[in-house]
Design an enzyme around this catalytic site. Sequence first.
Site, PDB file in Angstrom:
ATOM      1  N   GLY A 270      18.806  19.006 -10.501  1.00  0.00           N
ATOM      2  CA  GLY A 270      19.869  19.893 -10.152  1.00  0.00           C
ATOM      3  C   GLY A 270      19.089  21.282 -10.953  1.00  0.00           C
ATOM      4  O   GLY A 270      17.822  21.461 -10.736  1.00  0.00           O
ATOM      5  N   SER A 271      19.626  22.025 -11.181  1.00  0.00           N
ATOM      6  CA  SER A 271      18.888  23.318 -11.576  1.00  0.00           C
ATOM      7  C   SER A 271      17.805  23.448 -12.510  1.00  0.00           C
ATOM      8  O   SER A 271      17.775  22.265 -13.608  1.00  0.00           O
ATOM      9  CB  SER A 271      19.611  25.013 -12.302  1.00  0.00           C
ATOM     10  N   THR A 272      16.509  24.106 -12.263  1.00  0.00           N
ATOM     11  CA  THR A 272      15.368  24.433 -13.456  1.00  0.00           C
ATOM     12  C   THR A 272      15.944  24.780 -14.886  1.00  0.00           C
ATOM     13  O   THR A 272      16.263  24.034 -16.028  1.00  0.00           O
ATOM     14  CB  THR A 272      14.744  25.785 -13.261  1.00  0.00           C
ATOM     15  N   ALA A 273      17.105  25.135 -15.344  1.00  0.00           N
ATOM     16  CA  ALA A 273      17.771  26.081 -16.797  1.00  0.00           C
ATOM     17  C   ALA A 273      18.440  24.466 -17.019  1.00  0.00           C
ATOM     18  O   ALA A 273      17.909  24.713 -18.568  1.00  0.00           O
ATOM     19  CB  ALA A 273      18.566  27.116 -16.535  1.00  0.00           C
ATOM     20  N   GLY A 275      18.269  21.556 -16.663  1.00  0.00           N
ATOM     21  CA  GLY A 275      16.656  20.536 -17.165  1.00  0.00           C
ATOM     22  C   GLY A 275      16.089  20.977 -18.128  1.00  0.00           C
ATOM     23  O   GLY A 275      15.626  19.519 -18.523  1.00  0.00           O
ATOM     24  N   GLU A 292      13.933  16.804 -10.904  1.00  0.00           N
ATOM     25  CA  GLU A 292      14.158  17.528 -10.185  1.00  0.00           C
ATOM     26  C   GLU A 292      14.728  18.817  -9.825  1.00  0.00           C
ATOM     27  O   GLU A 292      15.699  18.559  -9.840  1.00  0.00           O
ATOM     28  CB  GLU A 292      13.960  16.619  -8.622  1.00  0.00           C
ATOM     29  N   CYS A 326      17.443  21.487  -2.526  1.00  0.00           N
ATOM     30  CA  CYS A 326      16.362  22.385  -2.960  1.00  0.00           C
ATOM     31  C   CYS A 326      15.078  22.343  -2.042  1.00  0.00           C
ATOM     32  O   CYS A 326      14.135  22.817  -2.476  1.00  0.00           O
ATOM     33  CB  CYS A 326      16.423  20.968  -3.707  1.00  0.00           C
ATOM     34  N   SER A 483      11.824  15.162   4.667  1.00  0.00           N
ATOM     35  CA  SER A 483      12.058  13.797   3.370  1.00  0.00           C
ATOM     36  C   SER A 483      12.323  12.298   4.162  1.00  0.00           C
ATOM     37  O   SER A 483      12.856  12.308   5.009  1.00  0.00           O
ATOM     38  CB  SER A 483      14.141  14.237   2.993  1.00  0.00           C
TER      39      SER A 483
END
Length: 520
Positions: A270-273, A275, A292, A326, A483
Amino acid sequence: MQSSMTCVRLMKQHSSRLPALLRLSPRPVTTQIGSRRDYASLHRDQAYIGGAWVSGNDGNTYPVINPANGVEIGRIPDLGVAETEDAIKAAYQAFQVWRETTAKERSDICRKMFNLMMTNQEELAKIITAENGKPLAEAMGEITYGASFFEWFAEEGKRCYGDIVPTMTKSKRMLHMKQPVGVAAMITPWNFPNAMITRKLGAALAAGCTAVIKPAEDTPLSALALAAIAEEAGVPPGVVNVVTCSRSNVSQVGKHLCKSPLVAKISFTGSTAVGKILLEQSASTVKRASMELGGNAPFIVFDSASVDDAVAGAIASKFRGNGQTCVCANRLLVQDGVYDEFCGKLRDKISQLVVGDGMQPGVTQGPLINDRAAEKVEKHVNDAVSKGAQLIIGGKRHQLGRSFFEPTLLTDVPKDALVCSEETFGPLAPVIRFTTEEEALIMANSTDSGLASYFYSNDIGQIWRVAEKLEFGIVGINEGLVSSEAGAFTGIKQSGLGTEGSKYGINEYLDIKYACFGGI
């Protein structure tokens, strides 16, 4: 050798230790998985805990909405901390037996998961399209990709070798062995509601771990369908659990997974924030973590590149999943010598994309996941144009509905545009001009994200230089689709920790134990 059926019997013997809620919840009557049928037969409207299909303690539910038409396609239990704790305890108790199964037994079950997914590929794909919106052809591809992780880790689980280490003392022997970490909590996103689970779950099951899965609130049906597949494959009760919840409960459920001492591992996509929040919450129990997180992928086209190949790669990378991946190209950096040719050919290809309901034949671009996602694309387009970018094609909501956005091409995008520093997650291709290789690398690396990157060049020296200097965990060289279950999916900088897929991915679910034998 203990058989898989023996394993199931052992799990049932342990069921008396499960919470009363789990023992008393009835299973629904299901048809045999494997025949060709409508996806409704894999539709589940209950969570899956301890081998039982359960509703929440308070009976609360929330709707799952088809983003293409706004139609409610199901109501799912809106679970909270109490039910999450039930799932954790079920997984912890199941782990005590599951860890004792052989690698071959776990491999057989993973192989059954693969076979059942491929047998039911169309039905599983229809569920994805219904709740996520992506075209059915793309959803079919996701099922193939998702199933590949069960096939891959069915083999990798049998190759988790330890070591015997030469010692300096004759009376000692040193041994390193690998053992499963325990209960793994998995928090997964809506953009690949099947494959982002299987990439984690395949490795975890093969390693001997049990799982508590918290799927994205927008796309829980794919996770529940996977639970039905797991049940049919013979996965013992409690080994796989699916906890569903709405956006209003997601914070407390995620926090409980992170802080529970019974959970040994947290895996998040998901999002860095978000995470960062999960990492902070997991620190109290020093959990194993793999993250990730967000990307801001550069897509570089050098003068020596085949422009036609680069355009094809840009379409594949940028517009797959409607730009909601992503690893999709976020910034297209094109060198002076091929800039005009590239932009012209890219415009022609974008004009051929077909927007519509993903269930309709020929559609290549479905809706965005919701109205908020479309608002962000709109914001990035307007910001870039206000700073001097040229709108070549698209640029606004599609007439089909507010969640639909026209595939968009911007040229002459300035470096200070929001799209250069923020991940768009939508069908917007911003093209930025550069002159030298050094300039391209500076622009490409000027981000805190380090997930995927791409470049096109036929200069072998340049290929080596740029591949080594790009500060990203994944580099596509003359290739827009990177991928694969065999390739390491990994980010650096603020794009995450750890690795998924490949021979390295299973190590995220294994501890190394050192044993020293004396008196020999």
